[in-house]
Design an enzyme around this catalytic site. Structure first.
Site, PDB file in Angstrom:
ATOM      1  N   SER A 192       4.905   6.669   2.181  1.00 41.65           N
ATOM      2  CA  SER A 192       5.670   5.369   2.584  1.00 41.65           C
ATOM      3  C   SER A 192       4.880   4.372   1.617  1.00 41.65           C
ATOM      4  CB  SER A 192       5.462   5.105   3.862  1.00 41.65           C
ATOM      5  OG  SER A 192       6.102   6.213   4.950  1.00 41.65           O
TER       6      SER A 192
ATOM      7  N   ASP B 290      -2.098   0.382   8.474  1.00 44.62           N
ATOM      8  CA  ASP B 290      -0.607   1.326   8.383  1.00 44.62           C
ATOM      9  C   ASP B 290       0.686   0.808   9.144  1.00 44.62           C
ATOM     10  OD1 ASP B 290      -2.349   2.626   6.266  1.00 44.62           O
ATOM     11  OD2 ASP B 290      -2.944   4.183   7.815  1.00 44.62           O
TER      12      ASP B 290
ATOM     13  N   HIS C 151       1.027   5.236   1.360  1.00 44.55           N
ATOM     14  CA  HIS C 151       0.253   5.843   2.647  1.00 44.55           C
ATOM     15  C   HIS C 151       0.997   7.553   2.472  1.00 44.55           C
ATOM     16  CE1 HIS C 151      -1.747   7.007   6.130  1.00 44.55           C
ATOM     17  NE2 HIS C 151      -0.622   7.314   6.543  1.00 44.55           N
TER      18      HIS C 151
ATOM     19  N   ASN D  32       0.885  -1.330   0.007  1.00 43.51           N
ATOM     20  CA  ASN D  32       0.074   0.032  -0.032  1.00 43.51           C
ATOM     21  C   ASN D  32       0.772   1.271   0.199  1.00 43.51           C
ATOM     22  OD1 ASN D  32      -2.433   1.684   0.302  1.00 43.51           O
ATOM     23  ND2 ASN D  32      -1.900   1.859   2.454  1.00 43.51           N
TER      24      ASN D  32
END
Ligand code: GRF
Length: 201
Positions: A139, A148, A112, A110
């Protein structure tokens, strides 16, 4: 000969990070090909971009299934039918179930908009300004059930400038995101365990 890994992207909105990945994968020496796009919103602007690129698209919205687990199972089935090695979340605005994240462990990443572990969750740009940060950024991390919190693959920082608003800072971070994600995907693919390349049934 370069064996390109098969990558799918999950989006909910405009899809600018998706576009950056599609663009990177045009290079013949990039180690991934984008094989399909999934959205949880039929109206996601990014789906139009994907269709113009002639990429397979699928929509799996929570409202079309009995619950979150069934929705995530449908997403997994699509990913498996595409023979996907790695899944990239790019502005996918739904929290995936622990069952899903465990099933795709080490194959799910992912992007972020913060320098993790700082500012997990939403509204990161406003929170960075309010906290008086001099540096902010983005990130790319592996996804684990906790939001996260998975291992960070790569980060990119930008300055927070005097007078920045959440919007001006978001624009600066987004440019960094578009450079970071292709680089981080490449790095994540290098770490892909052989055993993780064929999803479990
Ligand atoms: C990006 O800022 C990303 O970091 C966050 O959601 C936004 C998605 O933007 N997770 P886009 O759809 O890729 O343009």
């Amino acid at each position: 000969m370069l064996l390109r890994k098969r990558v799918a992207i999950l989006i909910s909105g405009r899809g600018s990070n998706m576009s950056a990945l599609i663009e990177a994968a045009r290079a013949p020496d990039y180690p991934a090909e984008i094989v399909g796009i999934i959205s949880n919103r039929a109206a996601a602007e990014g789906l139009e971009i994907a269709r113009r690129e002639s990429l397979p698209v699928a929509v799996h919205s929570l409202k079309n299934y009995p619950d979150e687990i069934a929705t995530d199972r449908a997403i997994s089935q699509t990913l498996e039918s595409w023979g996907v090695d790695m899944v990239c979340l790019a502005g996918f605005m739904r929290i995936l179930s622990a069952q899903f994240t465990q099933r795709w462990q080490d194959r799910l990443i992912n992007i972020h908009p913060s320098l993790l572990p700082k500012f997990k969750g939403v509204d990161t740009h406003r929170r960075a300004i309010d906290a008086g940060e001099k540096k902010h950024g983005c990130s790319v991390h592996f996804v684990v059930p906790e939001l996260d919190a998975g291992p960070v693959i790569a980060r990119s920082s930008v300055p927070v400038l005097p007078g920045d608003t959440p919007e001006t800072l978001a624009d600066r971070v987004l440019l960094a995101e578009h450079r970071l994600y292709p680089r981080a995907l490449k790095k994540a693919l290098q770490r892909l365990p052989e055993s993780a390349q064929q999803p479990a049934a």
